[in-house]
Scaffold this motif. Structure first.
Motif, PDB file in Angstrom:
ATOM      1  N   LEU A 204       0.812  -1.230   0.000  1.00 14.69           N
ATOM      2  CA  LEU A 204       0.000   0.000   0.000  1.00 14.69           C
ATOM      3  C   LEU A 204       0.835   1.265   0.000  1.00 14.69           C
ATOM      4  N   GLY A 205       2.146   1.122   0.215  1.00 13.82           N
ATOM      5  CA  GLY A 205       3.001   2.308   0.152  1.00 13.82           C
ATOM      6  C   GLY A 205       4.269   2.147   0.959  1.00 13.82           C
ATOM      7  N   THR A 206       5.132   3.126   0.808  1.00 10.65           N
ATOM      8  CA  THR A 206       6.380   3.144   1.572  1.00 10.65           C
ATOM      9  C   THR A 206       6.437   4.460   2.362  1.00 10.65           C
ATOM     10  N   VAL A 207       7.187   4.425   3.456  1.00  9.68           N
ATOM     11  CA  VAL A 207       7.322   5.615   4.314  1.00  9.68           C
ATOM     12  C   VAL A 207       8.804   5.933   4.463  1.00  9.68           C
ATOM     13  N   HIS A 208       9.157   7.172   4.193  1.00  5.08           N
ATOM     14  CA  HIS A 208      10.561   7.590   4.331  1.00  5.08           C
ATOM     15  C   HIS A 208      11.047   7.458   5.777  1.00  5.08           C
ATOM     16  N   ARG A 209      12.333   7.179   5.922  1.00  7.62           N
ATOM     17  CA  ARG A 209      12.930   7.347   7.255  1.00  7.62           C
ATOM     18  C   ARG A 209      13.183   8.837   7.439  1.00  7.62           C
ATOM     19  N   ASP A 210      12.694   9.381   8.531  1.00 11.91           N
ATOM     20  CA  ASP A 210      12.777  10.831   8.720  1.00 11.91           C
ATOM     21  C   ASP A 210      12.883  11.135  10.214  1.00 11.91           C
ATOM     22  N   GLU A 211      13.869  11.937  10.571  1.00 16.36           N
ATOM     23  CA  GLU A 211      14.049  12.335  11.963  1.00 16.36           C
ATOM     24  C   GLU A 211      12.793  12.992  12.538  1.00 16.36           C
ATOM     25  N   ALA A 212      11.995  13.618  11.645  1.00 15.04           N
ATOM     26  CA  ALA A 212      10.779  14.309  12.105  1.00 15.04           C
ATOM     27  C   ALA A 212       9.837  13.335  12.818  1.00 15.04           C
ATOM     28  N   VAL A 213       9.898  12.041  12.422  1.00 17.33           N
ATOM     29  CA  VAL A 213       9.021  11.047  13.063  1.00 17.33           C
ATOM     30  C   VAL A 213       9.445  10.851  14.518  1.00 17.33           C
ATOM     31  N   ALA A 214      10.745  10.620  14.719  1.00 15.02           N
ATOM     32  CA  ALA A 214      11.243  10.418  16.079  1.00 15.02           C
ATOM     33  C   ALA A 214      11.021  11.679  16.917  1.00 15.02           C
ATOM     34  N   GLU A 215      11.225  12.843  16.300  1.00 12.75           N
ATOM     35  CA  GLU A 215      11.028  14.102  17.032  1.00 12.75           C
ATOM     36  C   GLU A 215       9.556  14.296  17.390  1.00 12.75           C
ATOM     37  N   ALA A 216       8.671  13.992  16.432  1.00  9.72           N
ATOM     38  CA  ALA A 216       7.226  14.112  16.712  1.00  9.72           C
ATOM     39  C   ALA A 216       6.853  13.169  17.854  1.00  9.72           C
TER      40      ALA A 216
END
Ligand code: ADP
Ligand code: MG
Length: 259
Positions: A204-216
């Motif tokens: 269904l899709g892919t999700v980037h690795r992003d520091e914003a996720v850990a920060e959020a």
């Protein structure tokens, strides 16, 4: 069926993060959404701003709260959620044991929600097979597997596809997301290309690795609120649209009613 079980062969892959943010993305599409935590880590609540000191939840309080609906909370974002609760191992074992003996118990509690045709229910499950997943499988859920673009995820795929991991009765309803894809990593790119070809429309899709996720997550915020313009927020929106297409037509109505 409007029940989505978010699952994975192993932990720490982003199930809870995806469950919370996809719930919000589905709500942005105009759906009514309820999210339930079935993982003893009890971390789904943190994405919805529930105070750390609050240890209540449907497993901690399952003997004392009479109406299951009383476990439901409303987040600032409008998504409704049910925390697992902070429990010790003996209580957890007792809960699992009870579900194993009486899988219909959980089904009876949840039936009033799952039978609402215009409500989407997302279940954040513990890694691997669990009694909760067994109990939920009678609702013919969509199983949304969270994978990483690595060799461990690749090697778990045959187990999922053969029905060995979650049971044969759900294997035809397995869908996938590849999370934490680092566009600079050749291995990530190769594994993602392989999975795209192998899984076809079940991916269904892919999700980037992003520091914003850990920060959020560290700020107890949803990615949409913390970094609305980020690539991951766009990833969640795209996956929510694909999920939406899999849901029965009845859930397409706007989300104005309360649960
Ligand atoms: N797309 C992503 N990019 C960067 N970090 C991520 C991403 N998805 C999840 N994480 C991080 O990975 C860790 C595990 O996520 P979590 O949702 O708790 O996984 P699980 O529920 O599968 O155990 C968390 O620290 C989270 O912030
Ligand atoms: Mg989790």
């Amino acid at each position: 069926m409007n029940l989505i079980c978010v699952a994975s062969p192993k932990g720490g892959v982003g199930k809870t993060t995806l469950t919370a943010n996809l719930a919000h993305a589905l709500q942005r599409l105009g759906l009514r959404v309820l999210v339930i935590d079935f993982d003893p880590q009890n971390s789904l609540r943190l994405h919805f701003g529930m105070p750390l000191s609050d240890s209540s939840g449907h497993v901690r309080d399952w003997n004392t709260v009479q109406e299951w609906a009383h476990h439901v909370r409303e987040s600032d974002s409008g998504v409704r959620y049910v925390p697992f609760g902070r429990v010790q191992k003996p209580e957890r074992d007792h809960y699992e044991h009870t579900l194993a003996k009486e899988p219909k118990l959980l089904a009876n509690w949840l039936a009033p929600f799952i039978s609402q045709t215009d409500l989407v229910v997302l279940a954040d499950l513990a890694p691997g097979y669990s009694e909760a997943m067994h109990a939920l499988s009678q609702f013919d859920p969509i199983i949304l597997n969270v994978l990483l673009a690595d060799s461990a995820s690749l090697s778990s795929l045959p187990e999922i596809e053969s029905g060995n991991l979650y049971g044969e009765d759900v294997r035809d309803r397995c869908y996938y997301i590849v999370n934490q894809v680092d566009v600079r990593s050749q291995l990530n790119a190769d594994v993602t290309a392989f999975l795209t070809q192998r899984l076809g429309s079940a991916l269904l899709g892919t999700v980037h690795r992003d520091e914003a996720v850990a920060e959020a997550n560290a700020s107890q915020m949803l990615v949409f609120k913390y970094s609305q313009a980020s690539a991951v927020a766009a990833d969640f929106d795209a996956i929510a649209k694909n999920l939406h297409r899999l849901l029965p037509k009845a859930v397409f109505s706007p989300h104005k009613k309360s649960i």
